[in-house]
Design a protein around this motif. Structure first.
Motif, PDB file in Angstrom:
ATOM      1  N   ALA A   1     -14.216  20.173  49.116  1.00  0.00           N
ATOM      2  CA  ALA A   1     -14.412  21.102  48.575  1.00  0.00           C
ATOM      3  C   ALA A   1     -12.028  22.254  48.957  1.00  0.00           C
ATOM      4  CB  ALA A   1     -15.042  22.454  47.829  1.00  0.00           C
ATOM      5  N   SER A   2     -12.781  22.691  50.088  1.00  0.00           N
ATOM      6  CA  SER A   2     -12.041  23.767  50.813  1.00  0.00           C
ATOM      7  C   SER A   2     -10.794  23.068  50.865  1.00  0.00           C
ATOM      8  CB  SER A   2     -12.715  24.012  51.943  1.00  0.00           C
ATOM      9  OG  SER A   2     -11.517  25.246  52.389  1.00  0.00           O
ATOM     10  N   LEU A   3     -11.185  21.382  51.711  1.00  0.00           N
ATOM     11  CA  LEU A   3     -10.095  20.421  51.576  1.00  0.00           C
ATOM     12  C   LEU A   3      -8.890  20.461  50.838  1.00  0.00           C
ATOM     13  CD1 LEU A   3      -8.214  18.802  53.973  1.00  0.00           C
ATOM     14  CD2 LEU A   3      -9.587  16.805  53.126  1.00  0.00           C
ATOM     15  N   VAL A   4      -9.596  19.855  49.650  1.00  0.00           N
ATOM     16  CA  VAL A   4      -8.741  19.912  48.648  1.00  0.00           C
ATOM     17  C   VAL A   4      -8.141  21.187  47.674  1.00  0.00           C
ATOM     18  CG1 VAL A   4      -9.451  19.197  45.552  1.00  0.00           C
ATOM     19  CG2 VAL A   4     -10.844  18.343  47.638  1.00  0.00           C
ATOM     20  N   GLU A   5      -8.542  22.532  47.794  1.00  0.00           N
ATOM     21  CA  GLU A   5      -8.348  23.606  47.420  1.00  0.00           C
ATOM     22  C   GLU A   5      -7.268  24.212  48.000  1.00  0.00           C
ATOM     23  OE1 GLU A   5     -11.418  26.091  48.111  1.00  0.00           O
ATOM     24  OE2 GLU A   5     -12.931  26.253  45.830  1.00  0.00           O
ATOM     25  N   HIS A   6      -7.280  23.255  49.551  1.00  0.00           N
ATOM     26  CA  HIS A   6      -5.775  23.505  50.276  1.00  0.00           C
ATOM     27  C   HIS A   6      -5.260  23.243  50.488  1.00  0.00           C
ATOM     28  CE1 HIS A   6      -8.598  25.950  52.922  1.00  0.00           C
ATOM     29  NE2 HIS A   6      -7.850  27.012  53.736  1.00  0.00           N
ATOM     30  N   LEU A   7      -5.009  21.811  49.175  1.00  0.00           N
ATOM     31  CA  LEU A   7      -4.143  20.905  49.196  1.00  0.00           C
ATOM     32  C   LEU A   7      -3.220  21.171  48.120  1.00  0.00           C
ATOM     33  CD1 LEU A   7      -5.435  17.016  50.197  1.00  0.00           C
ATOM     34  CD2 LEU A   7      -3.481  18.398  51.019  1.00  0.00           C
ATOM     35  N   ALA A   8      -4.396  21.621  46.956  1.00  0.00           N
ATOM     36  CA  ALA A   8      -3.831  22.536  45.986  1.00  0.00           C
ATOM     37  C   ALA A   8      -2.177  23.380  46.414  1.00  0.00           C
ATOM     38  CB  ALA A   8      -5.032  22.830  44.971  1.00  0.00           C
ATOM     39  N   ASP A   9      -3.793  24.406  46.994  1.00  0.00           N
ATOM     40  CA  ASP A   9      -2.818  25.453  46.861  1.00  0.00           C
ATOM     41  C   ASP A   9      -0.975  24.973  47.531  1.00  0.00           C
ATOM     42  OD1 ASP A   9      -4.655  27.520  46.059  1.00  0.00           O
ATOM     43  OD2 ASP A   9      -5.220  27.300  47.975  1.00  0.00           O
ATOM     44  N   ALA A  10      -0.902  24.384  48.539  1.00  0.00           N
ATOM     45  CA  ALA A  10       0.070  23.348  49.224  1.00  0.00           C
ATOM     46  C   ALA A  10       0.732  23.186  47.745  1.00  0.00           C
ATOM     47  CB  ALA A  10       0.024  22.757  50.268  1.00  0.00           C
ATOM     48  N   LEU A  11       0.711  22.699  46.854  1.00  0.00           N
ATOM     49  CA  LEU A  11       1.151  21.305  46.342  1.00  0.00           C
ATOM     50  C   LEU A  11       1.746  23.036  44.907  1.00  0.00           C
ATOM     51  CD1 LEU A  11      -0.315  18.012  46.537  1.00  0.00           C
ATOM     52  CD2 LEU A  11       1.574  18.726  47.393  1.00  0.00           C
ATOM     53  N   ASP A  12       0.893  23.822  44.866  1.00  0.00           N
ATOM     54  CA  ASP A  12       1.368  24.446  44.008  1.00  0.00           C
ATOM     55  C   ASP A  12       2.578  24.648  43.064  1.00  0.00           C
ATOM     56  OD1 ASP A  12      -0.364  26.333  41.484  1.00  0.00           O
ATOM     57  OD2 ASP A  12       1.010  27.905  42.450  1.00  0.00           O
ATOM     58  N   PRO A  13       3.260  24.473  43.899  1.00  0.00           N
ATOM     59  CA  PRO A  13       4.590  25.291  44.128  1.00  0.00           C
ATOM     60  C   PRO A  13       5.585  24.161  42.790  1.00  0.00           C
ATOM     61  CG  PRO A  13       4.512  26.147  46.209  1.00  0.00           C
ATOM     62  CD  PRO A  13       2.938  25.359  45.975  1.00  0.00           C
ATOM     63  N   LEU A  14       5.031  22.906  43.148  1.00  0.00           N
ATOM     64  CA  LEU A  14       5.385  22.139  42.803  1.00  0.00           C
ATOM     65  C   LEU A  14       4.722  21.772  40.927  1.00  0.00           C
ATOM     66  CD1 LEU A  14       6.031  19.765  45.404  1.00  0.00           C
ATOM     67  CD2 LEU A  14       8.514  21.001  44.246  1.00  0.00           C
ATOM     68  N   PHE A  15       3.424  21.571  41.496  1.00  0.00           N
ATOM     69  CA  PHE A  15       2.833  20.720  40.445  1.00  0.00           C
ATOM     70  C   PHE A  15       1.869  22.324  39.298  1.00  0.00           C
ATOM     71  CE2 PHE A  15       3.332  17.556  43.387  1.00  0.00           C
ATOM     72  CZ  PHE A  15       3.556  16.494  42.323  1.00  0.00           C
ATOM     73  N   HIS A  16       2.375  23.610  39.852  1.00  0.00           N
ATOM     74  CA  HIS A  16       1.161  24.405  38.949  1.00  0.00           C
ATOM     75  C   HIS A  16      -0.057  24.071  38.911  1.00  0.00           C
ATOM     76  CE1 HIS A  16       5.234  25.698  39.688  1.00  0.00           C
ATOM     77  NE2 HIS A  16       5.943  24.641  38.801  1.00  0.00           N
ATOM     78  N   ALA A  17      -0.558  24.163  36.596  1.00  0.00           N
ATOM     79  CA  ALA A  17      -1.515  23.864  37.321  1.00  0.00           C
ATOM     80  C   ALA A  17      -2.245  22.475  36.843  1.00  0.00           C
ATOM     81  CB  ALA A  17      -1.387  23.933  35.482  1.00  0.00           C
ATOM     82  N   SER A  18      -1.044  21.475  37.222  1.00  0.00           N
ATOM     83  CA  SER A  18      -2.052  19.941  37.873  1.00  0.00           C
ATOM     84  C   SER A  18      -2.041  20.269  38.975  1.00  0.00           C
ATOM     85  CB  SER A  18      -0.785  19.123  37.115  1.00  0.00           C
ATOM     86  OG  SER A  18      -1.579  19.118  35.246  1.00  0.00           O
ATOM     87  N   ALA A  19      -2.081  20.725  39.818  1.00  0.00           N
ATOM     88  CA  ALA A  19      -1.881  21.218  41.560  1.00  0.00           C
ATOM     89  C   ALA A  19      -3.130  20.321  42.135  1.00  0.00           C
ATOM     90  CB  ALA A  19      -1.657  22.158  42.096  1.00  0.00           C
ATOM     91  N   THR A  20      -3.809  20.081  41.866  1.00  0.00           N
ATOM     92  CA  THR A  20      -5.363  19.765  42.305  1.00  0.00           C
ATOM     93  C   THR A  20      -5.636  18.550  41.918  1.00  0.00           C
ATOM     94  OG1 THR A  20      -6.379  21.645  41.532  1.00  0.00           O
ATOM     95  CG2 THR A  20      -7.993  19.743  41.714  1.00  0.00           C
ATOM     96  N   ALA A  21      -5.083  17.907  40.583  1.00  0.00           N
ATOM     97  CA  ALA A  21      -4.290  16.502  40.374  1.00  0.00           C
ATOM     98  C   ALA A  21      -3.870  16.030  41.554  1.00  0.00           C
ATOM     99  CB  ALA A  21      -4.353  16.576  39.567  1.00  0.00           C
TER     100      ALA A  21
END
Length: 259
Positions: free
Chosen positions: A9-29
């Motif tokens: 879960a932590s790995l997924v969250e870190h990946l989402a944080d890294a992608l947040d500037p590009l995908f915002h609310a859909s960063a986890t997806a």
């Protein structure tokens, strides 16, 4: 298991944080799609090995045709002779299954992560993340009960179904062409007198081209996060097989396992 899921879960969250500037609310997806791509890259050497195995089996077609003629009245001897030929030439008829088998743990990790309200004794906040309007922990049935087929969530699933249907149709047509060009031993589809059907093989040959459409059912019943994994992996597989089998004899990849 709980500790391992917490790490994942932590790995997924870190990946989402890294992608947040590009995908915002859909960063986890987006992180799930990226995770799937990484898994497929790791499995790619197995896919290449599977393609080499399919090519080797294609070269054995003339010898298998002779065996069919020789053992036309004894399916059991034919099956044993074909297996012996595979062993002699060091060709595994099951090598095409390996890429799919090695992906199962990643799929079940995502399925488990987005099917549980708590991870390691803490609330699973990943369930609140969305792909557009659809929560990653939700299912198609939830979307239907909240706005229907053409509601905000329903449209997300319609998009996924459209992708899966397009990929499945591509696989269906490709597999039908390959199997027609090079009928498999024991299906009864060959033109030679020695092509006697083995029990179950003819039915398998009819069902196999339709297997890709089973992905539609999977996408409909699993959590959206797991569905994203399935859609991404299936699309990757279709493109990968088209590339790996482009210079192989027609029909060589017909029995490659879709994943």
């Amino acid at each position: 298991m709980s500790a391992f899921m917490s790490v994942f879960a932590s790995l997924v969250e870190h990946l989402a944080d890294a992608l947040d500037p590009l995908f915002h609310a859909s960063a986890t997806a987006a992180a799930i799609v990226l995770f799937t791509a990484c898994v497929r890259l790791l499995v790619h050497p197995l896919s290449r090995a599977s393609a080499r195995g399919q090519k080797a089996r294609a070269k054995l077609s003339p010898q298998i045709a002779e065996l069919r003629k020789k053992h036309s009245k004894n399916p059991e001897k034919l099956q044993k002779a074909v297996m012996e030929l595979h062993r002699k030439e060091k060709v595994s008829p099951l090598s095409g299954c390996l890429p799919s088998l090695f992906q199962l743990p990643a799929f079940f990790l995502l399925y488990h992560l987005f099917s549980n309200s708590s991870i390691g004794g803490e609330a699973n906040t990943l369930l609140d993340h969305t792909l557009f309007a659809a929560p990653l922990g939700g299912r198609w049935a939830d979307a239907l009960s909240d706005g229907g087929v053409f509601g905000a969530q329903g449209l997300v699933y319609l998009g996924l179904f459209a992708i899966v249907a397009a990929v499945a149709t591509f696989n269906f047509k490709r597999t039908k062409r390959q199997m027609a060009a090079n009928p498999q031993p024991g299906t009864g589809a060959g033109t030679g007198a020695g092509d006697q059907p083995m029990p179950g093989m003819a039915a398998m040959a009819k069902v196999m081209p339709l297997m890709s459409f089973m992905t539609l059912f999977t996408v409909a019943v699993v959590p959206l996060a797991a569905a994203l994994y399935v859609v991404t992996s299936t699309t990757w597989s279709a493109v990968e097989r088209a590339v790996l089998y482009r210079d192989m004899p027609s029909g060589a990849g017909a029995l490659a396992t879709a994943a």
